[in-house]
Design a protein around this motif. Structure first.
Motif, mmCIF file in Angstrom:
data_model
loop_
_atom_site.group_PDB
_atom_site.id
_atom_site.type_symbol
_atom_site.label_atom_id
_atom_site.label_comp_id
_atom_site.label_asym_id
_atom_site.label_seq_id
_atom_site.Cartn_x
_atom_site.Cartn_y
_atom_site.Cartn_z
ATOM 1 N N ILE A 55 -25.313 28.647 19.804
ATOM 2 C CA ILE A 55 -25.835 28.620 18.432
ATOM 3 C C ILE A 55 -25.455 29.891 17.696
ATOM 4 N N VAL A 56 -25.684 31.037 18.312
ATOM 5 C CA VAL A 56 -25.381 32.311 17.658
ATOM 6 C C VAL A 56 -23.880 32.448 17.419
ATOM 7 N N ALA A 84 -29.819 31.063 9.400
ATOM 8 C CA ALA A 84 -28.799 30.171 9.963
ATOM 9 C C ALA A 84 -29.092 29.866 11.435
ATOM 10 N N VAL A 85 -29.531 30.851 12.192
ATOM 11 C CA VAL A 85 -29.853 30.630 13.606
ATOM 12 C C VAL A 85 -31.066 29.696 13.727
ATOM 13 N N MET A 86 -32.069 29.886 12.901
ATOM 14 C CA MET A 86 -33.241 29.005 12.946
ATOM 15 C C MET A 86 -32.855 27.566 12.594
ATOM 16 N N ASN A 87 -32.031 27.391 11.569
ATOM 17 C CA ASN A 87 -31.596 26.046 11.186
ATOM 18 C C ASN A 87 -30.765 25.402 12.293
ATOM 19 N N ALA A 88 -29.866 26.160 12.886
ATOM 20 C CA ALA A 88 -29.030 25.623 13.965
ATOM 21 C C ALA A 88 -29.877 25.286 15.195
ATOM 22 N N ARG A 90 -33.060 24.359 15.150
ATOM 23 C CA ARG A 90 -33.786 23.121 14.831
ATOM 24 C C ARG A 90 -32.860 21.911 14.963
ATOM 25 N N SER A 91 -31.626 22.057 14.536
ATOM 26 C CA SER A 91 -30.670 20.949 14.683
ATOM 27 C C SER A 91 -30.424 20.634 16.151
ATOM 28 N N ALA A 92 -30.298 21.663 16.980
ATOM 29 C CA ALA A 92 -30.086 21.454 18.415
ATOM 30 C C ALA A 92 -31.287 20.747 19.035
ATOM 31 N N LEU A 93 -32.490 21.140 18.636
ATOM 32 C CA LEU A 93 -33.687 20.482 19.160
ATOM 33 C C LEU A 93 -33.756 19.032 18.700
#
Length: 183
Positions: A55-56, A84-88, A90-93
């Motif tokens: 993600i990072v 951006a890391v928080m959004n990514a 959440r998308s992964a989850l």
């Protein structure tokens, strides 16, 4: 503060004053400074180190593609990275939840080798023809002719009426006769 970011300014009465320049850090500097804290943040979100590192890395890649090496267009690159890391994450989850919810259809069990060897050609044809019936039709035929149950017992077993058992058996036998021919 690095000396490259310092600029000398002369005050009217007090002499030189040191102030921070408004120069934005480069992507490489941000990566060195912020990568580990961002990975820790992502690990807290997704609970998986390899996914957090991905993600990072993806966030920094998108940042570089969008803004280039200099980040002059961003007011606060750190806030941008955290967001951006928080959004990514959440998308992964979300993808993980969708993946876990999907249950692939169970494959039909392969017949045992000895079963295939003991079956004759006619038996194989009957089993294939039974496989083409609906589940209810197959249940009625097997319970009637394999288990030897009466229509009333089949109705009680399948929790349907006796009339349903009769009509289902009639339709199933008609289909089997058509598939196997009259023998």
């Amino acid at each position: 503060m690095p000396t490259s970011l310092l600029r000398w300014r002369r005050g009217a009465a007090s002499g030189p004053v040191v102030t921070a320049a408004a120069a934005a850090p480069s992507v490489a500097e941000l990566y060195r400074e912020r990568r580990l804290p961002l990975v820790r943040l992502a690990v807290l979100m997704v609970d998986d180190l390899p996914t957090a590192e991905d993600i990072v890395q993806d966030v920094f890649t998108r940042l570089y593609r969008r803004h280039g090496a200099a980040l002059d267009a961003l007011d606060d690159p750190n806030a941008y990275l955290v967001s951006a890391v928080m959004n990514a994450a959440r998308s992964a989850l979300r993808r993980r939840r969708i993946t876990r919810a999907y249950r692939p259809p169970r494959p039909d069990p392969a017949p045992a080798a000895e079963d295939e060897a003991l079956l004759g050609t006619g038996d194989r044809e009957v089993i294939r023809a039974l496989g083409r019936l609906t589940t209810r039709q197959r249940q009625v035929i097997v319970l009637r002719y394999w288990s030897g149950l009466s229509e009333r017992e089949i109705a009680a077993t399948l929790r349907v009426t006796a009339g349903t058992v009769k009509s289902t058996a009639h339709r199933a036998l008609t289909l089997l006769r058509a598939q196997l021919g009259e023998r």
